[in-house]
Write an enzyme that holds these catalytic residues in place. Structure first.
Site, short mmCIF file in Angstrom:
data_model
loop_
_atom_site.label_atom_id
_atom_site.label_comp_id
_atom_site.label_asym_id
_atom_site.label_seq_id
_atom_site.Cartn_x
_atom_site.Cartn_y
_atom_site.Cartn_z
N GLU A 1 0.82 -1.21 0.00
CA GLU A 1 0.00 0.00 0.00
C GLU A 1 0.85 1.26 0.00
O GLU A 1 0.52 2.24 -0.66
CB GLU A 1 -0.95 0.01 1.20
CG GLU A 1 -2.09 -1.01 1.11
CD GLU A 1 -2.99 -0.77 -0.10
OE1 GLU A 1 -3.09 0.38 -0.55
OE2 GLU A 1 -3.57 -1.76 -0.60
N CYS B 1 -13.03 2.08 -15.27
CA CYS B 1 -13.40 3.50 -15.17
C CYS B 1 -12.11 4.32 -15.19
O CYS B 1 -11.82 5.07 -14.27
CB CYS B 1 -14.21 3.75 -13.90
SG CYS B 1 -15.14 5.30 -13.90
N CYS C 1 -17.18 2.31 -20.89
CA CYS C 1 -18.59 2.32 -20.45
C CYS C 1 -19.37 1.14 -21.05
O CYS C 1 -20.38 0.71 -20.48
CB CYS C 1 -19.25 3.64 -20.81
SG CYS C 1 -18.39 5.07 -20.09
N CYS D 1 -19.33 -1.54 -18.49
CA CYS D 1 -19.46 -1.10 -17.10
C CYS D 1 -20.76 -1.60 -16.48
O CYS D 1 -21.84 -1.41 -17.05
CB CYS D 1 -19.42 0.42 -17.02
SG CYS D 1 -19.66 1.04 -15.34
N CYS E 1 -25.11 5.46 -14.14
CA CYS E 1 -24.04 6.46 -14.03
C CYS E 1 -24.52 7.83 -14.52
O CYS E 1 -24.93 7.98 -15.67
CB CYS E 1 -22.82 6.01 -14.83
SG CYS E 1 -21.46 7.19 -14.82
#
Length: 363
Positions: A45, A201, A208, A211, A217
């Site tokens: 991370e 995204c 899209c 998606c 959206c």
DNA sequence: CACACGTGGAT
DNA sequence: TATCCAAGTGT
């Protein structure tokens, strides 16, 4: 609550759609997804902050080979940590990681305090989002993350106006992230949100057509996917100039100086650097009066996020220095010490290697 | 709150 | 080639 934009779905429906997509199209075999220990998740991370997955992978593998456990990291000298961080950038991450490892040994009996979000966030280098990611990924307990991928996805889905770096906008996005985060399948959900942002995204070219949220959206309904999230306000890039002294001794070794612990390339080793010729001349009078200056080499430049640096290498020869102290060392290109080097310095030193070889052959 | 902090990939 | 900016945090 009034902070939160209208959600596009109930949390359960959102999670169901996202996880179904993730099972099919998510990333399930990244190095830190194997042996998902708090330590490995933590290191990954930190490396992934502002850094893309493909860049991190080789650094993560080398780091884990050298420091398999938190205790190994805590015991190592900072120089070696920064050596493994060389080229990754944002070196404060490496310094903080090292410092935090020692703190965990002293104050948490060698175990990352994954039971407490606050205890995690109190460690240097771990903020709100990273603390959430570590808890979620390594324990599976519910924790909320808000990284760049999540920000972009949520901003698009809800057509959130304003640059996400603005605190008011960020608060709205945190509220949405909080709203959708489940109690079950938390490991997969957090990974899914990041994968969704990173691979579907995307910033410039959202896909899209594939998606799972295309029908709800708000940005997509308006045909304005590209307008969200709003771009950071831009400002002119200042240019600074500097000189780097390439001082070599008879054996072809190069004098390095350790940079101050904070600031640019903090804690790394680099060539002695001077903002103006005057300071360089004075330094030579004090430390190496016998040095012979060669004509300066052609300048080159290095572009940072917030400024552009023009560097003029100033080569010089000297037999040696009486005393080089703790913050200087002779760098032997044929047998380089394991310490952190800034990218331009590393490149400059690499270009010197043939000279060193020729010098040693001649001797 | 605005800015400093690195490097390399994407367009 | 230039510009943007990525799994953010610290000050």
């Amino acid at each position: 609550m009034s902070e939160m934009p209208a959600p596009v779905l109930e949390p359960e429906a959102f999670q169901q759609r996202l996880l179904a997509w993730f099972d099919q199209h998510g990333r399930h075999d990244l190095p830190w997804q194997r042996q998902r220990t708090p330590y490995r998740v933590w290191v990954s991370e930190i490396m992934l902050q502002q850094t893309q997955v493909a860049t991190v992978i080789p650094y993560f593998e080398r780091f884990m080979a050298r420091f398999p456990a938190l205790g190994d990291l805590a015991e190592a000298p900072q120089d070696e940590v920064l050596h493994l961080w060389t080229g990754l950038g944002y070196y404060a991450r490496g310094r903080n990681l090292h410092r935090a490892a020692r703190e965990v040994m002293m104050e948490h009996a060698g175990e990352l305090p994954v039971a407490s979000l606050d205890a995690l966030a109190a460690l240097p280098g771990i903020g709100r989002s990273t603390a959430g990611a570590i808890v979620a990924q390594s324990t599976g307990r519910r924790a909320v993350i808000l990284d760049g991928n999540v920000k972009r996805s949520l901003a698009r889905l809800h057509a959130v106006e304003g640059w996400p770096g603005r605190p008011a906008v960020e608060r709205r996005l945190w509220a949405l992230a909080e709203h959708y985060t489940p109690h079950a399948r938390v490991v997969d959900y957090t990974q899914a949100m990041m994968d969704f942002g990173a691979t579907l995204c995307r910033r410039g070219t959202p896909d899209c057509g594939h998606c799972p949220f295309a029908d709800v959206c708000v940005a997509h309904a308006r045909g304005e996917e590209r307008r969200f999230p709003e771009a950071k306000p831009k400002k002119a890039l200042p240019t600074r100039t500097t000189r780097m002294l390439v001082l070599r001794d008879a054996e072809g070794r190069v004098l390095l100086e350790q940079r101050p612990a904070r600031g640019l390339w903090g804690g790394l080793w680099g060539l002695p650097q001077f903002d103006d010729p005057e300071t360089l001349r004075t330094w030579l009078e004090v430390h190496a009066p016998a040095a012979e200056l060669d004509p300066a080499w052609p300048a080159f430049h290095h572009t940072f996020s917030h400024f552009r640096l023009e560097i003029t290498p100033q080569p010089a020869r000297v037999d040696g220095l009486d005393s080089i102290g703790e913050t200087r060392c002779w760098y032997d290109p044929a047998n380089p010490p394991r310490l952190g080097l800034a990218a331009p310095v590393k490149a400059l030193l690499a270009s010197l290697a043939p000279f060193a070889l020729a010098a040693s052959e001649g001797a």
